[in-house]
Structures are given as structure tokens and as C-alpha cells.
Design an enzyme around this catalytic site. Structure first.
Site, PDB file in Angstrom:
ATOM      1  CB  ALA A 126      58.945 -19.862-102.177  1.00 27.54           C
ATOM      2  CG  ASP A 182      60.532 -22.911-101.026  1.00 27.59           C
ATOM      3  OD1 ASP A 182      60.761 -22.578-102.209  1.00 27.59           O
ATOM      4  OD2 ASP A 182      61.321 -22.690-100.087  1.00 27.59           O
ATOM      5  CB  CYS A 199      65.243 -17.084-113.834  1.00 32.07           C
ATOM      6  SG  CYS A 199      66.019 -17.244-112.216  1.00 32.07           S
ATOM      7  N   GLY A 250      55.548 -18.390-105.106  1.00 31.51           N
ATOM      8  CA  GLY A 250      54.268 -18.989-105.465  1.00 31.51           C
ATOM      9  C   GLY A 250      53.579 -18.468-106.705  1.00 31.51           C
ATOM     10  N   GLY A 251      54.234 -17.588-107.462  1.00 30.02           N
ATOM     11  CA  GLY A 251      53.595 -16.984-108.628  1.00 30.02           C
ATOM     12  C   GLY A 251      53.112 -17.988-109.655  1.00 30.02           C
ATOM     13  CE  LYS A 252      58.078 -19.902-113.116  1.00 30.33           C
ATOM     14  NZ  LYS A 252      58.719 -19.047-112.073  1.00 30.33           N
ATOM     15  CB  CYS A 254      61.552 -25.152-106.742  1.00 30.68           C
ATOM     16  SG  CYS A 254      62.499 -26.689-106.802  1.00 30.68           S
ATOM     17  CG  ASP A 283      65.529 -31.488-100.232  1.00 25.79           C
ATOM     18  OD1 ASP A 283      65.598 -31.145-101.437  1.00 25.79           O
ATOM     19  OD2 ASP A 283      66.537 -31.724 -99.551  1.00 25.79           O
TER      20      ASP A 283
END
Length: 456
Positions: free
Chosen positions: A274, A296, A392, A276-278, A272, A323
Site C-alpha cells: 500500500a 498489506d 525510504c 500500491g505504486g510499486k 508491503c 502480515d
């Protein structure tokens, strides 16, 4: 009716109160996000920096203090708030907020401008009602009663403007001290962190580069590749950002990336991803060697991942639409699989304050969806590989209970103890393979991480 207002927030007038009103009305009627509406409004109206600050203060302030404002209004209005027309209620909240929390706005101006705003919205009868309530509050020397402190949930709800059911859940799950710490943090400005792209620069060199542009940057005591930024202005206009020397990512997510422990030549999947930071963090830690499968559900979000990869000079990220809950296509076995799942967002309330007012914020199907994503993608973990689950949010139903259920129902996985910096403060007793990050303890977003290892 308010529900029919246009998607276009712009106004023929640059009156900042009018702009703030339109944003707040749209949030009230259409469950829109404040940050997006504010950004669009700033661009459409070409606001000055002074007006941007004023509009932002009112919009975020009214949302953050809405429960408190409504509790006070009930004490001065003979009409139940549920019967007050939406436009009138929004203007009342704005006026009361300016009186209570904006010291630089004279009380008389707060009242007069509220009346003018009502008339501008053709609320002729309401203008007198608004004037009467606000002036009554001033004549009473701004006095109001808080709930009895013996009803802890209600008292804290009104004091910190957070729904009672959320506070009750936090009190039961995290205790009174942590709950008050979380609530106090809601009114603090969220910190801004950068992740250094060590493929192109070092923390020391980036700090010097940013300082030359008047931006203060310092290394965090938790991660030496995480910088706390101040005085940035528009991030997109910073040359070091354009050149891919860093990207913006909260410290909590950067900690999560470190716990993934991706190494050069690993195969990593971020299900999951977007924006995309991780995925980018893993690729940087892998020294741009190996492969990161970054997925994503939506094409436009996949484009964000591709754009970030290009700007940062990363070529090992393979992104596409997928998905995570249902897709079971044949893929290689991975050394690391990250499930950073959709969640209620209770850890980012200071960034998106309107989230707290969602009616189904606690009673929803998210835990089942989260478990299905975790279960579905665990099949791609190689023997001895790591599966990482993160959210989060600050809700044990979405965090600890999902992680515990996974271990209970999937015996081919075992808990993998989190090895972390001693600078990270734990706020609660929890298993060694789980970590709950609290904003008041680590100056991060509220965040949860759990790590599992595939047996064999």
C-alpha cells in the site's frame, strides 16, 4: 490541558494563525502528522488559496525550524522551555518563526497577533510573557548565538534544526559533505514526480496533454517514464489522472521498480504494498500480463491498491490482507519478491518533518522486524529469481546491516549486481548489489535498495 484538545481542527473563526496554532498544538501533544491535519483543516474551514499558503508556511516552517527556534528562545527566556505551558510555547515558536523567516509579515504584526492569539486561548498571563520575549528579540536586532562549530553535531543540529543524534549517525555513516547535503535538502520543496502509465499513453503524449491544462511536465534524465511536474494544483482534479494516464510516485520508488526488472508473464509479489505504486509499476512493465500479488496488513489500505488498479486499467494485480512478518501461507514461487519494509522514514523528512522528533527514531526494533519480513518472504523466490529489499530511510542499521545480515545467514541467496543508469549518482562506497539514494544528489527521497538472487 492540551492533550484533551479535540480531533476536530476546524475553528469558528477563519483566522489562519488560529488554525495553524491548533494544528501545531495537536502535533506537539498527540504526535499527529502535519500533512493529514493540514488537509483536514483546509477542507473543514474552506480556506482560500492565500490562507492555505499562509497556514502551510507557518505549520511546516515551525516544525522544520523547531530546534533552531527553541535554541533562540532559550537565550531570551528566564524560564526553562520544559516548564513553559505547551500552548504558550507553540505561540512563541509561531511568532519567532514569522519574525525570522516570513519577510512579508511585519515584525509588529508577528508580535501583536501572537499576543492576540494567546488571549484568545485564555492565556492572559502568558500574553505578557510572549510579548516580552518577542519584543526583546526585536530590540536586540534579532541577534542570537549559534553553538561552537567545533562541536559539529550540535552546530549542524541548531543550524538545520535536526536532532543531534541523527546528525551524528549521518556524519559517521555518510561523511560531512553528504550530511550537510541531506540537511540542506530538508528545506527544499519536495519534487513531484509522475509515473507514466504506458498501457494507456506515452511520455510524449502525456506531456502534451498536461501542458494543454497548464501543467509543466518534463522527462527525467534517469527514467524516460518518470515526469517531473510543476503547477499541478489538485492532482485528483486533473482529467489525465482520473483517466489513469499516470500516478504520483517519487523517482526513488520508480528507480526501485526498474531494478525489480519485472517482465511479461512473471509472477511478482509485493509484500508491503500500500498504496500500491510499486505493484502498479511492475504490472505496467509486465504489459499487464502475468500476476502481481500485492499485500498489506490493513483492509483499508488494500482498498487503495484496488482503487489504483481500477483507475489505471490494470487487471493482473491480486491484492489482499496479509502480515508480511508472520504469514507463511502456501503461495506459488515467484520470479520477483519485493520487500519494501516499514522503516523510520529518515529519507522523507522534507515531506513529513515531524518524523525527526520521534523519541525512538534511532533506537527501535525496526531492523529486527525488517529482517524477519525479508527472511519470511525469501521462501517464495524461485530458483534464479530476484529478492528486492528497500526502505525510504537513511540509516545503515535499517539498510546495509539488514542486507548484509541476510546474505550472511541465507547462503541460498547471492548478491545481484544492480545495473543502473549512469545518471544516478552514488554518494558512498557500497556493494554492487546495494544502492543508497540521497536527495541532494539525485533529487529523490532518501532511499535504499538491495537485490539478491536465489541460487540454482
Amino acid at each position: 490541558m492540551p492533550n484533551s484538545i479535540s480531533n476536530n481542527i476546524s475553528s469558528n473563526t477563519l483566522n489562519p494563525r488560529n488554525i495553524a496554532f491548533k494544528i501545531l498544538l495537536k502535533i506537539e501533544t498527540n504526535d499527529s502528522y502535519s500533512s493529514l491535519l493540514l488537509q483536514n483543516s483546509i477542507k473543514e474551514n474552506k480556506l482560500s488559496n492565500l490562507d492555505v499558503s499562509f497556514v502551510s508556511a507557518i505549520v511546516y516552517g515551525v516544525i522544520e525550524r523547531q530546534i533552531t527556534l527553541d535554541y533562540i528562545l532559550k537565550q531570551y527566556s528566564k524560564i526553562p522551555l520544559r516548564k513553559i505551558e505547551k500552548k504558550t510555547l507553540v505561540i512563541l515558536r509561531m511568532g519567532l518563526y514569522q519574525i525570522l523567516y516570513m519577510d512579508k509579515v511585519p515584525d509588529s504584526a508577528a508580535v501583536n497577533e501572537s499576543v492576540k492569539l494567546a488571549k484568545k486561548q485564555h492565556l492572559t498571563q502568558s500574553s505578557g510573557f510572549i510579548n516580552g520575549i518577542l519584543r526583546s528579540f526585536l530590540r536586540a536586532e534579532k541577534q542570537y548565538k549559534l553553538p561552537d562549530e567545533n562541536d559539529k553535531s550540535l552546530y549542524l543540529s541548531v543550524l538545520y534544526s535536526c536532532p543531534k543524534e541523527i546528525i551524528s549517525m549521518w556524519l559517521e555513516s555518510y561523511g560531512e559533505e553528504n550530511t550537510e547535503g541531506i540537511l540542506k535538502s530538508l528545506f527544499n520543496r519536495p519534487p513531484l514526480y509522475a509515473r507514466v502509465n504506458t498501457l494507456k499513453t506515452s511520455s510524449e503524449d502525456l506531456i502534451k496533454t498536461l501542458e494543454e491544462n497548464g501543467i509543466k511536465a518534463e522527462v527525467t534524465d534517469i527514467l524516460n517514464t518518470a515526469l517531473l511536474l510543476e503547477n499541478t494544483g489538485s492532482i485528483e482534479k486533473i482529467k489525465a489522472f482520473q483517466n489513469g494516464l499516470f500516478y504520483i510516485q517519487d523517482l526513488s520508488s520508480q528507480i526501485c521498480v526498474e531494478l525489480i526488472s519485472a517482465k511479461p508473464h512473471h509472477l511478482v509479489m509485493d509484500v508491503c504494498s500500500a498504496p500500491g505504486g510499486k505493484s502498479m509499476g511492475c504490472a505496467i512493465n509486465m504489459q499487464n500480463r502475468g500476476k502481481v500479488y500485492s499485500y498489506d496488513m490493513y483492509e483499508h489500505k488494500v482498498k487503495l491498491i484496488n482503487s489504483a488498479s481500477k483507475r489505471l486499467g490494470i487487471n493482473i494485480v491480486n491484492s489482499s490482507v496479509r502480515d508480511a512478518q508472520k504469514d507463511n501461507r502456501k503461495l506459488p514461487l515467484m520470479d520477483r519478491v519485493l520487500c519494501d519494509v516499514p522503516c523510520s522514514g529518515l529519507g522523507i523528512l522534507r515531506r513529513k518533518p515531524e518524523i525527526r522528533y520521534k523519541k525512538d527514531i534511532l533506537d527501535n526494533s525496526l531492523p529486527e522486524i525488517q529482517y524477519e519480513i525479508l527472511k519470511n518472504n525469501s521462501r517464495y523466490v524461485s530458483f534464479g529469481g530476484l529478492l528486492i529489499y528497500s526502505t525510504c530511510t537513511l540509516n545503515p542499521k535499517e539498510n546495509r546491516e539488514v542486507a548484509d545480515r541476510f546474505l550472511h545467514e541465507n547462503k541460498d541467496f547471492e548478491p545481484y549486481n544492480i545495473k543502473m543508469s549512469d545518471k544516478i549518482k552514488r554518494g558512498i562506497n557500497e556493494p554492487e548489489n546495494q544502492l543508497t539514494l540521497f536527495p541532494h544528489l539525485n533529487n529523490t527521497d532518501g532511499f535504499f535498495i538491495s537485490v539478491f538472487r536465489k541460487r540454482g
